[in-house]
Design a protein around this motif. Structure first.
Motif, PDB file in Angstrom:
ATOM      1  N   LYS A 197       0.889  -1.309   0.008  1.00 36.70           N
ATOM      2  CA  LYS A 197       0.079   0.033  -0.165  1.00 36.70           C
ATOM      3  C   LYS A 197       0.767   1.558  -0.060  1.00 36.70           C
ATOM      4  O   LYS A 197       0.231   2.383  -0.158  1.00 36.70           O
ATOM      5  CB  LYS A 197      -0.790  -0.001   1.151  1.00 36.70           C
ATOM      6  CG  LYS A 197      -1.891  -1.030   1.276  1.00 36.70           C
ATOM      7  CD  LYS A 197      -2.624  -1.031   2.585  1.00 36.70           C
ATOM      8  CE  LYS A 197      -3.857  -2.229   2.345  1.00 36.70           C
ATOM      9  NZ  LYS A 197      -4.974  -2.133   3.350  1.00 36.70           N
ATOM     10  N   GLY A 198       2.212   1.373   0.091  1.00 41.96           N
ATOM     11  CA  GLY A 198       3.034   2.301   0.194  1.00 41.96           C
ATOM     12  C   GLY A 198       2.479   3.165   1.523  1.00 41.96           C
ATOM     13  O   GLY A 198       2.432   2.455   2.495  1.00 41.96           O
ATOM     14  N   ALA A 199       2.536   4.622   1.465  1.00 43.16           N
ATOM     15  CA  ALA A 199       2.454   5.267   2.740  1.00 43.16           C
ATOM     16  C   ALA A 199       0.947   5.385   2.918  1.00 43.16           C
ATOM     17  O   ALA A 199       0.383   5.649   4.157  1.00 43.16           O
ATOM     18  CB  ALA A 199       2.858   6.812   2.258  1.00 43.16           C
ATOM     19  N   ALA A 200       0.072   4.596   2.324  1.00 41.29           N
ATOM     20  CA  ALA A 200      -1.127   4.440   2.608  1.00 41.29           C
ATOM     21  C   ALA A 200      -1.503   3.646   3.886  1.00 41.29           C
ATOM     22  O   ALA A 200      -2.335   3.546   4.410  1.00 41.29           O
ATOM     23  CB  ALA A 200      -2.228   4.344   1.423  1.00 41.29           C
ATOM     24  N   ALA A 201      -0.444   2.650   3.964  1.00 42.93           N
ATOM     25  CA  ALA A 201      -0.613   1.772   5.114  1.00 42.93           C
ATOM     26  C   ALA A 201      -0.716   2.566   6.343  1.00 42.93           C
ATOM     27  O   ALA A 201       0.081   3.401   6.655  1.00 42.93           O
ATOM     28  CB  ALA A 201       0.299   0.767   5.136  1.00 42.93           C
ATOM     29  N   GLY A 231      15.510 -10.685  -4.792  1.00 42.00           N
ATOM     30  CA  GLY A 231      14.617 -11.661  -4.392  1.00 42.00           C
ATOM     31  C   GLY A 231      13.086 -11.072  -4.263  1.00 42.00           C
ATOM     32  O   GLY A 231      13.092  -9.842  -4.185  1.00 42.00           O
ATOM     33  N   PRO A 232      12.235 -11.790  -4.380  1.00 39.91           N
ATOM     34  CA  PRO A 232      10.874 -11.204  -4.216  1.00 39.91           C
ATOM     35  C   PRO A 232      10.378 -10.302  -3.216  1.00 39.91           C
ATOM     36  O   PRO A 232       9.866  -9.263  -3.258  1.00 39.91           O
ATOM     37  CB  PRO A 232       9.916 -12.492  -4.064  1.00 39.91           C
ATOM     38  CG  PRO A 232      10.816 -13.906  -4.493  1.00 39.91           C
ATOM     39  CD  PRO A 232      12.107 -13.332  -4.271  1.00 39.91           C
ATOM     40  N   ASP A 233      11.125 -10.475  -2.107  1.00 41.97           N
ATOM     41  CA  ASP A 233      10.814  -9.700  -0.879  1.00 41.97           C
ATOM     42  C   ASP A 233      11.433  -8.224  -1.221  1.00 41.97           C
ATOM     43  O   ASP A 233      10.849  -7.304  -0.890  1.00 41.97           O
ATOM     44  CB  ASP A 233      11.201 -10.193   0.489  1.00 41.97           C
ATOM     45  CG  ASP A 233      10.501 -11.163   0.886  1.00 41.97           C
ATOM     46  OD1 ASP A 233       9.273 -11.442   0.407  1.00 41.97           O
ATOM     47  OD2 ASP A 233      10.697 -12.048   1.746  1.00 41.97           O
ATOM     48  N   GLY A 234      12.769  -8.266  -1.682  1.00 38.89           N
ATOM     49  CA  GLY A 234      13.444  -7.208  -2.051  1.00 38.89           C
ATOM     50  C   GLY A 234      12.721  -6.287  -2.767  1.00 38.89           C
ATOM     51  O   GLY A 234      12.796  -5.193  -2.986  1.00 38.89           O
ATOM     52  N   ARG A 235      12.501  -6.960  -4.077  1.00 38.65           N
ATOM     53  CA  ARG A 235      11.730  -6.267  -5.086  1.00 38.65           C
ATOM     54  C   ARG A 235      10.385  -5.539  -4.495  1.00 38.65           C
ATOM     55  O   ARG A 235      10.068  -4.417  -4.800  1.00 38.65           O
ATOM     56  CB  ARG A 235      11.283  -7.213  -6.113  1.00 38.65           C
ATOM     57  CG  ARG A 235      12.741  -7.440  -6.884  1.00 38.65           C
ATOM     58  CD  ARG A 235      12.239  -8.248  -8.394  1.00 38.65           C
ATOM     59  NE  ARG A 235      11.348  -9.320  -8.169  1.00 38.65           N
ATOM     60  CZ  ARG A 235      11.677 -10.488  -8.069  1.00 38.65           C
ATOM     61  NH1 ARG A 235      12.693 -10.744  -8.048  1.00 38.65           N
ATOM     62  NH2 ARG A 235      10.809 -11.463  -8.217  1.00 38.65           N
ATOM     63  N   GLY A 236       9.581  -6.260  -3.509  1.00 27.93           N
ATOM     64  CA  GLY A 236       8.138  -5.371  -2.984  1.00 27.93           C
ATOM     65  C   GLY A 236       8.744  -4.422  -2.289  1.00 27.93           C
ATOM     66  O   GLY A 236       7.946  -3.438  -2.356  1.00 27.93           O
ATOM     67  N   ASP A 237       9.919  -4.528  -1.575  1.00 31.37           N
ATOM     68  CA  ASP A 237      10.356  -3.709  -0.381  1.00 31.37           C
ATOM     69  C   ASP A 237      10.740  -2.444  -1.151  1.00 31.37           C
ATOM     70  O   ASP A 237      10.080  -1.228  -1.011  1.00 31.37           O
ATOM     71  CB  ASP A 237      11.674  -4.096   0.394  1.00 31.37           C
ATOM     72  CG  ASP A 237      10.946  -5.169   1.352  1.00 31.37           C
ATOM     73  OD1 ASP A 237       9.802  -5.611   1.363  1.00 31.37           O
ATOM     74  OD2 ASP A 237      11.998  -5.785   1.734  1.00 31.37           O
ATOM     75  N   MET A 238      11.337  -2.374  -2.432  1.00 24.86           N
ATOM     76  CA  MET A 238      11.832  -1.129  -3.258  1.00 24.86           C
ATOM     77  C   MET A 238      10.534  -0.598  -3.766  1.00 24.86           C
ATOM     78  O   MET A 238      10.522   0.494  -3.759  1.00 24.86           O
ATOM     79  CB  MET A 238      12.784  -1.726  -4.242  1.00 24.86           C
ATOM     80  CG  MET A 238      14.332  -2.115  -3.630  1.00 24.86           C
ATOM     81  SD  MET A 238      15.338  -2.122  -4.871  1.00 24.86           S
ATOM     82  CE  MET A 238      14.582  -3.651  -5.830  1.00 24.86           C
ATOM     83  N   ARG A 239       9.659  -1.505  -4.196  1.00 23.63           N
ATOM     84  CA  ARG A 239       8.388  -0.846  -4.835  1.00 23.63           C
ATOM     85  C   ARG A 239       7.665  -0.266  -3.747  1.00 23.63           C
ATOM     86  O   ARG A 239       6.993   0.729  -4.284  1.00 23.63           O
ATOM     87  CB  ARG A 239       7.775  -1.994  -5.688  1.00 23.63           C
ATOM     88  CG  ARG A 239       6.608  -1.583  -6.550  1.00 23.63           C
ATOM     89  CD  ARG A 239       6.017  -2.933  -7.523  1.00 23.63           C
ATOM     90  NE  ARG A 239       6.081  -4.065  -6.647  1.00 23.63           N
ATOM     91  CZ  ARG A 239       6.909  -5.263  -7.132  1.00 23.63           C
ATOM     92  NH1 ARG A 239       8.015  -5.066  -8.027  1.00 23.63           N
ATOM     93  NH2 ARG A 239       6.682  -6.280  -6.822  1.00 23.63           N
ATOM     94  N   GLY A 240       7.544  -0.577  -2.613  1.00 27.59           N
ATOM     95  CA  GLY A 240       6.727   0.069  -1.553  1.00 27.59           C
ATOM     96  C   GLY A 240       7.416   1.467  -1.353  1.00 27.59           C
ATOM     97  O   GLY A 240       6.675   2.488  -1.053  1.00 27.59           O
ATOM     98  N   VAL A 241       8.706   1.586  -1.273  1.00 34.53           N
ATOM     99  CA  VAL A 241       9.367   2.842  -1.098  1.00 34.53           C
ATOM    100  C   VAL A 241       9.193   3.732  -2.321  1.00 34.53           C
ATOM    101  O   VAL A 241       8.847   5.051  -1.959  1.00 34.53           O
ATOM    102  CB  VAL A 241      11.014   2.463  -0.915  1.00 34.53           C
ATOM    103  CG1 VAL A 241      11.626   3.964  -0.667  1.00 34.53           C
ATOM    104  CG2 VAL A 241      10.958   1.681   0.462  1.00 34.53           C
ATOM    105  N   ALA A 242       9.187   3.316  -3.445  1.00 35.62           N
ATOM    106  CA  ALA A 242       9.023   4.076  -4.650  1.00 35.62           C
ATOM    107  C   ALA A 242       7.411   4.491  -4.511  1.00 35.62           C
ATOM    108  O   ALA A 242       7.126   5.618  -4.991  1.00 35.62           O
ATOM    109  CB  ALA A 242       9.323   3.317  -6.064  1.00 35.62           C
TER     110      ALA A 242
END
Length: 197
Positions: free
Chosen positions: A27-31, A96-107
């Protein structure tokens, strides 16, 4: 058995960070802090006792990742082994899958929560880069490598390791996971040849 006053249950802190990582990726910052507490299985009071804001949570997540990625720099081995370990750690954490998701979350959160994105950068990637720069500077001082500009060399090395993998991850594009041991070793060896004394 009741806890001693001031004692912190580290399992709850880890549960909070794991929940936040998952929600930020989704959710990004909406979390919200309430969603983080609920997913972590803790009360809002417990959450706020440990982390006053999403910025504090983001900083803690980034610090945790930076500590893991830079662990090889504290191993005291030969430069090629240390850099291979650092490169493998970077690839495993970010491709890895977690890292890609984390970077996408920050973006995702960067435009709406620039203070959070900045805290994450400085406590995570920025701190990892600072630690690598300091390690490279020490290798230069010891005569193991010739590094006239450790900051530039640190950025160069991480760029060589990551290639476009991090960009594909942020964009959610299929990203074949590299043969991590081979890629890490080759990158370390090429870097060391470039900066041999």
């Amino acid at each position: 058995m009741p806890r001693i006053a001031g004692q912190i249950d580290e399992r709850k802190s880890e549960a909070i960070l794991d929940a936040a990582m998952s929600l930020f990726a989704e959710k990004g910052a909406a979390a919200s802090m309430e969603q983080i507490a609920k997913q972590a299985g803790v009360s809002k009071q417990t959450l706020y006792n440990r982390y006053a804001s999403k910025v504090d949570i983001g900083r803690a997540l980034a610090e945790r990742r930076s500590d893991a990625i830079t662990a090889p720099l504290r191993s005291g081995g030969e430069p090629v082994e240390v850099l291979t370990g650092f490169a493998a750690s970077l690839l495993n954490k970010l491709c890895g899958p977690d890292g890609r998701g984390d970077m996408r979350g920050v973006a995702l959160m960067s435009p709406s929560a620039p203070d959070l994105a900045e805290a994450v950068y400085h406590a995570g990637p920025g701190e990892s880069l600072r630690r690598l720069s300091a390690w490279l500077e020490e290798q230069d001082r010891l005569g193991r490598l010739r590094i006239p500009d450790p900051v530039h060399a640190a950025e160069m090395f991480t760029g060589m390791v990551m290639g476009h993998g991090h960009l594909r991850g942020i964009l959610g594009i299929a990203n074949p996971i590299p043969d991590v041991p081979s890629r890490a070793r080759e990158t370390a060896e090429r870097f060391i040849r470039a900066f041999a004394p």
